[in-house]
Design a protein around this motif. Structure first.
Motif: not given
Length: 143
Positions: A83-101
């Motif tokens: 990882f280039q940074g410290e964290t990745i937050v993956l949101a699974i919401q409303d039948n979709s996925i997105q990296v939110i942070e």
């Protein structure tokens, strides 16, 4: 006389190029609209091309992936050393996925937006991280 034969030669070239372009555009548009574009039912997360875990797409949740255990207090998965940074937050919401942070400098993962269609991944190349929706509907293609 030379001009007429010159025009006939170039006119046939223009017509053949035009027909070729129309066929290419029709093939491209047909491929986009005729291929199955359905949602899926699971989310697979990969790190260095190895499956990390599979999540249910119908259950809303946020999953945090960390570089080390000291990166964040609420780290669900750790040990992602590329990882280039410290964290990745993956949101699974409303039948979709997105990296939110994410804490990387360029934010390449989060700029990809929400993904709702199966077999269309979120790819974070500097981080060796990928999330993809997998479907089981009939007619879908495997990648």
């Amino acid at each position: 006389m030379k001009f007429i034969s010159f025009c006939k030669h170039h006119l046939s070239d223009v017509i053949s190029i035009g027909i070729t372009l129309v066929l290419l555009i029709a093939t491209f548009v047909g491929t986009i609209f005729l291929l199955p574009q359905t949602g899926g039912d699971t989310v697979e997360v990969y790190y260095r091309n190895k499956l990390v875990d599979t999540f249910d797409l119908n259950v809303n949740r946020k999953v945090t992936f960390c570089k080390s255990s000291t990166s964040a207090d609420n780290c669900d998965y750790e040990g992602f050393t590329d990882f280039q940074g410290e964290t990745i937050v993956l949101a699974i919401q409303d039948n979709s996925i997105q990296v939110i942070e994410e804490t990387s400098k360029k934010k390449l993962c989060s700029t990809q937006g929400k993904i709702k269609l199966s077999n269309l991944p979120i790819v974070c190349l500097p981080n060796s991280f990928m999330a993809i929706i997998k479907g089981t509907a009939d007619g879908e293609f495997d990648i």
